[in-house]
Scaffold this motif. Structure first.
Motif, PDB file in Angstrom:
ATOM      1  N   GLN A 185       0.826  -1.203   0.000  1.00 24.97           N
ATOM      2  CA  GLN A 185       0.000   0.000   0.000  1.00 24.97           C
ATOM      3  C   GLN A 185       0.865   1.260   0.000  1.00 24.97           C
ATOM      4  N   ALA A 186       2.023   1.201   0.612  1.00 28.99           N
ATOM      5  CA  ALA A 186       2.917   2.357   0.630  1.00 28.99           C
ATOM      6  C   ALA A 186       3.483   2.613  -0.767  1.00 28.99           C
ATOM      7  N   GLU A 187       3.692   1.540  -1.544  1.00 33.42           N
ATOM      8  CA  GLU A 187       4.216   1.681  -2.898  1.00 33.42           C
ATOM      9  C   GLU A 187       3.161   2.227  -3.853  1.00 33.42           C
ATOM     10  N   GLY A 188       1.900   1.889  -3.589  1.00 36.98           N
ATOM     11  CA  GLY A 188       0.810   2.224  -4.517  1.00 36.98           C
ATOM     12  C   GLY A 188       0.209   3.530  -4.295  1.00 36.98           C
TER      13      GLY A 188
END
Length: 188
Positions: A185-188
């Motif tokens: 989720q942090a990457e997206g």
């Protein structure tokens, strides 16, 4: 490690022969504590709100207990290794230290169980983790709590610690799955 009901001579021999392992655990402990607190902070940011906040807070208290109790476990392990390393260790002292070490381990399962129950329920309720994690987390937590309740017998070598091991594996799976989800989720 020696079995929980091992004699003092066997325990002293183990710690004399494996002092490096105790030192390595102690050296790696700050990294693990930092990792768990980072995971907990990121997780609470996502699940520590709304109607399921109480479960998240309860899980956070359990995780805080994990860090505190595991600190005692590492310290007792390091204390045993250091005491035996000094030479001429009294077997009575080694035996007492070993009982304390195993008692701390037994109590640690309570904190892990509380953390698992609260954090998995809040994660599932808030949509961070699939809904089945609520049930799996509860089962794992109950196994840990049952094993923790038998801590006095675990000290004497009871195999009930195996029940806690199954719950601990659920905890490890939850932390791994939760970490992967948070990273994605942090990457997206």
């Amino acid at each position: 490690f020696p079995p929980n009901d091992a004699g003092a001579a066997r325990i002293a021999t183990y710690y004399a022969d494996h002092r490096g392992v105790s030192i390595a655990f102690a050296a790696l402990f700050p990294i693990g504590a930092l990792g768990l607190t980072t995971f907990l902070g990121a997780l609470l940011q996502r699940i520590g709100h709304g109607e399921h906040r109480a479960a998240a807070v309860a899980g956070a208290f359990g995780a805080t207990g994990v860090i505190a109790t595991y600190t005692m476990l590492v310290a007792s392990d390091l204390g045993l290794a250091g005491y035996v390393h000094r030479g001429h260790a009294s077997l009575d002292v080694v035996s007492g230290m070993w009982v304390f070490h195993n008692a701390v381990f037994g109590v640690l399962m309570t904190s892990i169980g509380v953390a698992l129950a609260g954090l998995s329920a809040a994660s599932a309720a808030n949509g961070l983790m699939p809904g089945w994690w609520k049930a799996l987390g509860l089962v794992g937590a109950l196994l840990l709590l049952v094993a923790a309740a038998t801590a006095p017998f675990i000290i004497d070598g009871s195999p009930t610690m195996i029940i806690g091991l199954v719950g601990f594996l659920v905890w490890v799976a939850f932390v791994a799955a939760g970490s992967i989800t948070l990273l994605r989720q942090a990457e997206g």
